[in-house]
Design an enzyme around this catalytic site. Structure first.
Site, PDB file in Angstrom:
ATOM      1  N   LEU A   1     -24.322 -10.057  18.305  1.00  0.00           N
ATOM      2  CA  LEU A   1     -24.185  -9.553  16.922  1.00  0.00           C
ATOM      3  C   LEU A   1     -25.297 -10.115  16.044  1.00  0.00           C
ATOM      4  CD1 LEU A   1     -20.317 -10.052  16.811  1.00  0.00           C
ATOM      5  CD2 LEU A   1     -21.520  -7.866  17.046  1.00  0.00           C
TER       6      LEU A   1
ATOM      7  N   MET B   1     -29.900  -6.930  15.392  1.00  0.00           N
ATOM      8  CA  MET B   1     -29.649  -5.555  15.823  1.00  0.00           C
ATOM      9  C   MET B   1     -28.146  -5.298  15.985  1.00  0.00           C
ATOM     10  SD  MET B   1     -32.492  -3.865  16.086  1.00  0.00           S
ATOM     11  CE  MET B   1     -32.208  -2.497  17.214  1.00  0.00           C
TER      12      MET B   1
ATOM     13  N   ARG C   1     -22.052 -15.621  20.535  1.00  0.00           N
ATOM     14  CA  ARG C   1     -21.874 -17.064  20.750  1.00  0.00           C
ATOM     15  C   ARG C   1     -21.674 -17.787  19.418  1.00  0.00           C
ATOM     16  NH1 ARG C   1     -26.479 -19.079  24.706  1.00  0.00           N
ATOM     17  NH2 ARG C   1     -27.590 -18.420  22.862  1.00  0.00           N
TER      18      ARG C   1
ATOM     19  N   LYS D   1     -38.208   3.698  26.425  1.00  0.00           N
ATOM     20  CA  LYS D   1     -38.385   2.772  25.282  1.00  0.00           C
ATOM     21  C   LYS D   1     -39.623   1.898  25.478  1.00  0.00           C
ATOM     22  CE  LYS D   1     -37.281   0.483  21.494  1.00  0.00           C
ATOM     23  NZ  LYS D   1     -37.869  -0.802  21.548  1.00  0.00           N
TER      24      LYS D   1
ATOM     25  N   ASN E   1     -42.802   1.654  23.033  1.00  0.00           N
ATOM     26  CA  ASN E   1     -43.372   0.427  22.474  1.00  0.00           C
ATOM     27  C   ASN E   1     -44.859   0.291  22.787  1.00  0.00           C
ATOM     28  OD1 ASN E   1     -40.715  -0.045  21.754  1.00  0.00           O
ATOM     29  ND2 ASN E   1     -40.975  -2.244  21.920  1.00  0.00           N
TER      30      ASN E   1
ATOM     31  N   GLU F   1     -46.370   2.250  20.246  1.00  0.00           N
ATOM     32  CA  GLU F   1     -46.261   1.469  18.989  1.00  0.00           C
ATOM     33  C   GLU F   1     -47.408   0.451  18.892  1.00  0.00           C
ATOM     34  OE1 GLU F   1     -42.132   0.045  18.037  1.00  0.00           O
ATOM     35  OE2 GLU F   1     -43.027  -1.923  18.255  1.00  0.00           O
TER      36      GLU F   1
HETATM   37  O1  LIG Z   1     -38.682   0.330  18.292  1.00  0.00           O
HETATM   38  C1  LIG Z   1     -38.395  -0.705  17.736  1.00  0.00           C
HETATM   39  O2  LIG Z   1     -37.456  -0.848  16.948  1.00  0.00           O
HETATM   40  C2  LIG Z   1     -39.248  -1.911  18.013  1.00  0.00           C
HETATM   41  O3  LIG Z   1     -40.183  -1.618  18.990  1.00  0.00           O
HETATM   42  C3  LIG Z   1     -38.390  -3.063  18.464  1.00  0.00           C
HETATM   43  O4  LIG Z   1     -37.876  -2.778  19.739  1.00  0.00           O
HETATM   44  C4  LIG Z   1     -39.040  -4.417  18.396  1.00  0.00           C
HETATM   45  O5  LIG Z   1     -39.498  -4.672  17.117  1.00  0.00           O
HETATM   46  C5  LIG Z   1     -40.099  -4.590  19.431  1.00  0.00           C
HETATM   47  O6  LIG Z   1     -39.443  -4.912  20.636  1.00  0.00           O
HETATM   48  C6  LIG Z   1     -41.114  -5.647  19.143  1.00  0.00           C
HETATM   49  O7  LIG Z   1     -41.931  -5.709  20.261  1.00  0.00           O
HETATM   50  P1  LIG Z   1     -43.106  -6.751  20.416  1.00  0.00           P
HETATM   51  O8  LIG Z   1     -42.519  -8.104  20.119  1.00  0.00           O
HETATM   52  O9  LIG Z   1     -43.542  -6.636  21.836  1.00  0.00           O
HETATM   53  O10 LIG Z   1     -44.137  -6.364  19.410  1.00  0.00           O
END
Ligand SMILES: O=C(O)[C@H](O)[C@@H](O)[C@H](O)[C@H](O)COP(=O)(O)O
Length: 291
Positions: A8, A11, A31, A164, A168, A171
């Site tokens: 919890l 996220m 925890r 996912k 990333n 991203e």
């Molecule tokens: O889509 C998302 O909401 C983000 O990608 C999220 O999953 C997180 O912020 C990353 O895991 C950060 O990833 P790094 O630490 O590798 O930049």
């Protein structure tokens, strides 16, 4: 429906709230007793009526493995476990097999949206058998953004985390491109208001995006990012993307360069550039700078 939610934190805490707002019952375990509704995983499992669905939202790696191991002991045939953390997709098959041997279903789910997800919804990419996915569908529907898109049954077990992971990787490369453009704009004298250039790009341009909006937010808080150090960590998914690219012989130059740029950000001085300086000096007598 009823859901057990393990983890919890930033996220999981917000996800519990969003699922509750959709009218479902969520029993959460963490925890940290200040966050939790129950005091143990056993109590969580005992509080749910079967067949149960338990969503695991804890850090990837050892913490997820330990939680899935314990759930494997506590849950019953017909129950389903969802791993919604940022696990490496290769772990999913193993978890599906371990739980499957006890008759427990497994679904992996990549979750995107960060701290904005409570209000905006979470983009979801999930993998697993259709029957297991169907059991979790009301929770997916509660979490996803409003509108036609934002969630997908990407394929078999592992497909959710694989999707996912690639998300990333993209991203990383998008952030790197905005960051490089920003640095170049900041460098030249002719552009007098870089922040306003970024702001203007938010509408009408080919490169408008949520990441661009967030860049403008950051520049509004600290116009030249003077308060920050140029240091970027990584949680693993960029590395796994590059590893998957190598395994599949797919060229990913932009994503790989953006991962390596983060590694470079953690060095005070560059050992490899010392070698380059030394070699230029050796073969061409080019000047070097001393410490
Ligand atoms: O889509 C998302 O909401 C983000 O990608 C999220 O999953 C997180 O912020 C990353 O895991 C950060 O990833 P790094 O630490 O590798 O930049």
């Amino acid at each position: 429906m009823e859901l057990g939610l393990v983890g919890l934190g930033k996220m999981g805490g917000n996800m519990r709230e969003r699922i509750r707002r959709a009218g479902h019952t969520v029993i959460g375990y963490d925890r940290n007793p200040d966050l939790a509704d129950v005091s143990s995983l056993k109590e969580l499992v005992d509080s749910l009526q079967g067949p149960r669905v338990v969503w695991v939202m804890v850090p990837a790696g050892a913490a997820t493995q330990a939680t899935i191991d314990e759930l494997g002991e506590l849950l019953s045939p017909g129950d389903v476990v969802v791993d919604g953390g940022n696990s490496r997709w290769t772990d999913d098959e193993k978890h599906a097999e371990e739980l499957g041997a006890k008759g427990i279903g497994f679904v992996d789910c990549g979750v995107s949206g960060g701290v904005w997800g409570l209000e905006n919804g979470y983009a979801l990419m999930y993998g697993g058998d259709a029957a297991n996915v169907a059991r979790v569908q009301p929770v997916f529907d509660a979490l996803k953004p409003e509108g036609d898109f934002g969630s997908v049954h990407a394929g078999k077990v592992g497909a959710g985390h694989f999707a996912k992971m690639v998300h990333n990787g993209i991203e990383y490369a998008m952030m790197q491109a905005y960051a490089e453009g920003w640095e170049l704009l900041e460098k030249v004298d002719s552009v007098t208001d870089v922040r306003e250039v970024f702001r203007s790009w938010q509408e009408g341009t080919v490169i408008r995006s949520w990441l661009l909006d967030l860049a403008v937010n950051a520049l509004d808080q600290d116009e030249h990012l003077d308060k920050l150090r140029g240091y970027a960590a990584d949680s693993g998914e960029g590395r796994w993307t590059v590893e998957a690219a190598i395994d599949n012989a797919v060229p990913l130059p932009a994503i790989t360069a953006s991962l390596f740029a983060r590694f470079a950000s953690r060095q005070d001085d560059s050992p490899q550039m010392k070698m380059i300086a030394a070699l230029r000096n050796q073969f061409g007598g080019h000047a070097v700078e001393s410490k």
